[in-house]
Design an enzyme around this catalytic site. Structure first.
Site, PDB file in Angstrom:
ATOM      1  N   HIS A  84       0.789  -0.820   0.011  1.00  0.00           N
ATOM      2  CA  HIS A  84      -0.365   0.368  -0.165  1.00  0.00           C
ATOM      3  C   HIS A  84       0.805   1.615  -0.075  1.00  0.00           C
ATOM      4  O   HIS A  84       0.051   2.133  -0.665  1.00  0.00           O
ATOM      5  CB  HIS A  84      -0.751  -0.062   1.319  1.00  0.00           C
ATOM      6  N   GLU A  87       1.648   1.816  -3.299  1.00  0.00           N
ATOM      7  CA  GLU A  87       0.433   2.575  -4.081  1.00  0.00           C
ATOM      8  C   GLU A  87       1.250   3.731  -4.146  1.00  0.00           C
ATOM      9  O   GLU A  87       0.478   4.694  -5.139  1.00  0.00           O
ATOM     10  CB  GLU A  87      -0.694   1.639  -3.536  1.00  0.00           C
ATOM     11  N   HIS A  88       1.074   4.512  -2.708  1.00  0.00           N
ATOM     12  CA  HIS A  88       0.870   5.592  -2.888  1.00  0.00           C
ATOM     13  C   HIS A  88       2.443   6.537  -3.915  1.00  0.00           C
ATOM     14  O   HIS A  88       2.323   7.426  -3.910  1.00  0.00           O
ATOM     15  CB  HIS A  88       1.956   6.244  -1.257  1.00  0.00           C
ATOM     16  N   GLU A 164      -3.771   8.445   7.292  1.00  0.00           N
ATOM     17  CA  GLU A 164      -4.970   7.522   6.546  1.00  0.00           C
ATOM     18  C   GLU A 164      -5.137   6.131   7.634  1.00  0.00           C
ATOM     19  O   GLU A 164      -6.438   5.940   7.533  1.00  0.00           O
ATOM     20  CB  GLU A 164      -4.017   6.823   5.660  1.00  0.00           C
TER      21      GLU A 164
END
Lengths: 457, 448
Positions: A84, A87-88, A164
């Site tokens: 993840h 992904e950022h 987040e």
């Protein structure tokens, strides 16, 4: 196929969708034939990238989705959430980034993009005016192998991910319960850790960890591209060849560790008290046998069972324990089949405050036992199938939803042919198969979870 | 886990018109047909499709009492008496593959109904059943009241929802827009079956209905449907609109903090905005797009997230309701950095107010706004919602075709004037939820 209602301008911009060979299905013998669903076309480039193109839609709009077959299951030990994190970082600079950036150019035309990571895939998508499809492909091709992964940017993004996590998990009692239940249900496997990662792991991310991960997993033979919308097959194929064709296949990395779930005996319930919780919540998850790959048809009886048992407002549990008896305000069941090695069947219930406390467990066991003992009546079976089939049609309404529908499933290992025969296979599910699925559930390892209102002890 | 969260209503509230993005083409007007039967009116876009999408709103001027009644009335539609076969409405809808979503909003009761074209007449027949005069049993009322109570609890449990709720209650203490969408526990309990029967006639009165339809449906078919519906409903009256917002903004420069355990402080902030019919509306939309609208490339996301990593999301948007308009925004940051993040938002607001937009920024914002708009109307569902809003807010049928003109009319001088008039950081009212030790100071620093 639908044509635009928005006038001649859009019509002129659109190309004729290719619908040859679309399946004709007849789900209900006494009613008219359901219309055919459009079919994507499939190609594989020489470097291994798989391309699916589905001309469809009302507007001069295209959704491009690229899914990599990598997710949190591939996070290295003690680096949960790394997939993840990457992904950022994929939204950061590449060595050949244009100015204004791809992102600025796309948004400047009104286009929108986003991405998400799941346990087994990482998907990037953009919905743009037709003319901007080439721009999206140029971006995706550039960042597939050309990320800079600058130290300073990696630091800043680490902080964004902590924010987040704070906003989507740590502020929500039910999300924390969910995280604990997943950890317990898949204990010992690479599906136990949360996709977003644990706080301590996130805080320790470094750019070089992301770089290693990136080199391992981001290359054309690990990617699935889906293009849906106002685009001709040939044009989409040419664009893909031009932008993705030159990427070089990378050597495969050693496969991620994959361990079998250890516990098959009853799993200890997860109970979470949280002073922030305002109402109690009950959940039960049944872990399905782990398989590396499954045919889509393996799931359909369970899908139908979930709808019959726990369909929102129409299922047996709702009719019996929300309407007929005031036990719960909400009760539903679902099948999570996105990740074949870590699939489960779930039921969740919220007790009524103004009624005597009723344990959900025995009520659900009773409903399941009834379904395992007696075949579902034909009309009830058909209702569930029709409701599930209709969802496939509603997904056609929006090119973005349509592209993501295919991209998720194709990247998760399902084959195009089985996706295309989904309606026929759904119609073929028998009452005996649903009965067998109910019996199977009764024998699976299951985990109960409860969220309770009040201070933690 | 997504890369970022979009602002709450960017995808729905901006539903306006259509333009082939990337070029300056004038849009062909959407072929919107108006269909009437008795005192019912519906707007229709007919198109070749396997689907039909219907959208309804029944207006109410909001108050705790009326929102409770609307909530009960909308929920009780699904309790319509069983027809042949004894199926409850949700089961009968499943049997036809239709999908139903009823809810209560500040503007009124909302129903979305999507169906497959090949059995649409059967679905319409089911819908007619749901308008039968309700004779709710006490058990049914208690069941719906319990659902409302859970929604209130969900709101109280979720910082993002709780902050909005507290914000509205503080800003509109005497106005219905400060009321709960789900009523109150006491209010729900006081409702009697005959109250519902009377309210049902008022809410679902023909003149109080707004309807839109998109998909495989001709004007003649819709006309027949409406005639059958009209035969069941009184003509009645359109419910009076909510009183306009209080003219004087009373909460300027204030921030309220609710302490709640957790690593992060969530902040919801806002100002009075411009109504959809105001000449300032499009200028304010363009200013907002540059400040905190759209996706990643706005000033709030760049300053707060991209450059400093202080938030996952920072966004602003316009919420133009019938009784008045609000400009709203949200951000969430670690308890230790919430003050700094909020301060950056205030600085960007002040800079925008001082400078307005340059000619280049204005042109880019126009182009992006039109492009987003065209993309937002890509589904039948979105077009139906768009038609509903046009009717609800008194906008013309050819709004889509006019949008480029509306945007072209916004000048650089307008951008400065409108920013001055609306976007004053000293007038912000904010609700913060979380353990930040000093977030209130951030507000005090810019208060007048």
């Amino acid at each position: 196929m639908r044509l635009t209602a928005l006038g001649a301008l859009w019509l002129a911009l659109m190309l004729t969708p290719a619908l040859a060979g679309a399946p004709t299905i007849n789900p209900d013998a006494d009613s008219e034939t359901w219309p055919a669903l459009p079919q994507p076309q499939e190609w594989r480039l020489a470097n291994g990238l798989r391309l699916f193109v589905l001309p469809s839609g009302r507007a001069p709009v295209v959704t491009h989705a690229i899914a990599y077959q990598v997710g949190s299951k591939d996070d290295p030990p003690a680096q949960s959430g790394l997939a993840h994190y990457l992904e950022h970082l994929m939204f950061k600079d590449t060595a050949r980034a244009p100015s204004p950036s791809y992102a600025e150019q796309i948004e400047g035309q009104g286009g929108a993009f986003n991405a998400f990571t799941s346990k087994s895939i990482t998907l990037y998508y953009a919905t743009v005016p037709r003319a901007a499809l080439a721009l999206v492909m140029a971006w995706e091709a550039d960042r597939m192998q050309g990320l800079v992964l600058d130290e300073a940017e990696a630091e800043t993004e680490r902080a964004v991910i902590l924010e987040e996590r704070s906003g989507t998990v740590d502020s929500h009692p039910a999300a924390l319960l969910w995280e604990e239940m997943q950890a317990q249900l898949f204990a010992g496997t690479n599906f136990a850790a949360p996709v977003i990662g644990r706080r301590a792991h996130i805080a320790a991310y470094r750019a070089d960890m992301a770089r290693r991960f990136y080199r391992c997993h981001y290359h054309p033979q690990n990617a699935v591209v889906v293009v849906a919308g106002a685009i001709a097959l040939a044009e989409a194929r040419q664009l893909a060849q031009r932008h993705y064709g030159a990427l070089t296949p990378a050597p495969a990395c050693p496969p991620s560790r994959q361990t079998a779930p250890a516990a098959t005996e009853p799993l200890a319930p997860v109970v979470r008290r949280d002073a922030r919780a305002q109402f109690p919540l009950w959940q039960k998850l049944y872990r399905l046998p782990a398989r590396a790959r499954r045919a889509l048809s393996d799931w359909l009886a369970l899908d139908v069972l979930a709808h019959i048992l726990g369909g929102e407002k129409s299922g047996r549990l709702y009719r019996a324990h929300v309407v007929a008896q005031p036990h719960f305000t909400h009760i539903s069941a679902w099948l999570e089949d996105a990740h074949p090695p870590a699939a489960y069947f779930g039921i969740s219930a919220v007790p009524r405050r103004d009624a005597p406390t009723q344990e959900a467990g025995p009520l659900i066991a009773e409903a399941l036992a009834a379904l395992a003992a007696t075949a579902v009546p034909a009309a009830e079976l058909q209702r569930a199938k029709t409701a599930l089939l209709a969802r496939l049609y509603y997904a056609q309404d929006d090119t973005q939803e349509l592209a993501l529908f295919y991209a998720r499933r194709l990247a998760n290992g399902y084959r195009l042919a089985e996706l295309l025969s989904l309606p026929a296979q759904l119609q073929a599910v028998t009452a005996q198969e649903v009965q067998a699925a109910a019996a199977q559930l009764q024998s699976l390892p299951a985990l109960e979870g409860r969220l309770l209102v009040g201070e933690a002890e | 886990m997504s890369f970022f969260v979009r602002a709450p209503n960017l995808c729905t509230a901006l539903l306006l018109a259509a333009l082939a993005a990337g070029t300056a083409h004038r849009v062909q007007a959407m072929p919107v047909q108006e269909v009437r039967a008795d005192a019912l009116t519906a707007w229709l876009v007919e198109e070749e499709s396997p689907l039909v999408q219907l959208e309804f709103v029944w207006r109410h001027p909001p108050s705790n009492r009326r929102q409770a009644l609307t909530f009960l009335t909308m929920a009780l539609m699904e309790e319509a008496p069983a027809a042949d076969g004894g199926l409850a409405l949700p089961q009968a809808l499943d049997a036809l593959g239709a999908q139903w979503r009823a809810r209560t909003t500040a503007e009124g009761g909302r129903l979305s109904l999507r169906m497959l074209a090949h059995n649409k007449d059967q679905v319409w027949a089911l819908l007619l059943r749901a308008f039968a005069a309700p004779r709710p049993a006490r058990a049914a009322l208690a069941r719906v009241a319990a659902r409302a109570a859970r929604l209130r609890e969900q709101e109280a449990q979720t910082p993002q929802l709780l902050a909005r709720r507290l914000w509205r209650r503080a800003v509109f203490p005497q106005h219905g827009f400060g009321a709960s969408l789900y009523g109150t526990a006491a209010g729900m309990q006081s409702v009697r079956p005959r109250t519902i029967a009377a309210y049902h006639r008022r809410l679902f009165a023909q003149r109080n209905s707004i309807i839109s339809a998109v998909g495989a449906l001709s004007a003649a078919e819709l006309q027949a449907w409406l005639a059958a519906l009209a035969a069941q409903l009184p003509q009645g009256e359109r419910q009076p609109p909510a009183a306009p917002w209080p003219l004087r903004w009373q909460r300027g420069g204030e921030m309220v903090q609710l302490l709640r355990a957790g690593p992060q402080t969530f902040i919801w902030f806002g100002l009075p905005g411009a109504a959809r019919t105001s000449s300032d509306y499009h200028a304010l939309q363009l200013l907002n797009l540059v400040l905190g609208g759209g996706g990643m490339n706005n000033r709030l996301m760049q300053e707060i997230r991209e450059k400093r990593g202080l938030a996952y999301s920072a966004a602003s948007f316009l919420r133009p309701l019938a009784a008045g308009s609000l400009w709203l925004g949200a951000l969430a940051s670690d308890n230790g950095s919430a003050r700094a993040a909020y301060g950056l938002m205030q600085s960007e607001l002040a800079r925008l107010r001082r400078d307005g937009l340059t000619a280049a920024e204005l042109a880019a914002a126009r182009r992006e706004f039109l492009g987003r708009f065209a993309l937002s109307l890509r589904s039948g569902e979105a077009v139906a919602e768009h038609l509903l809003f046009l009717q609800l807010y008194g906008r013309p049928k050819d709004y889509a075709a006019r949008l480029p003109d509306y945007l072209a009319a916004v000048t650089q001088a307008d951008s400065v004037r409108v920013a001055q008039a609306y976007l004053d950081p000293a007038q912000l009212f904010a609700v913060a939820i979380g353990m930040s030790p000093n977030v209130l100071d951030a507000n005090a620093a810019s208060a007048p």
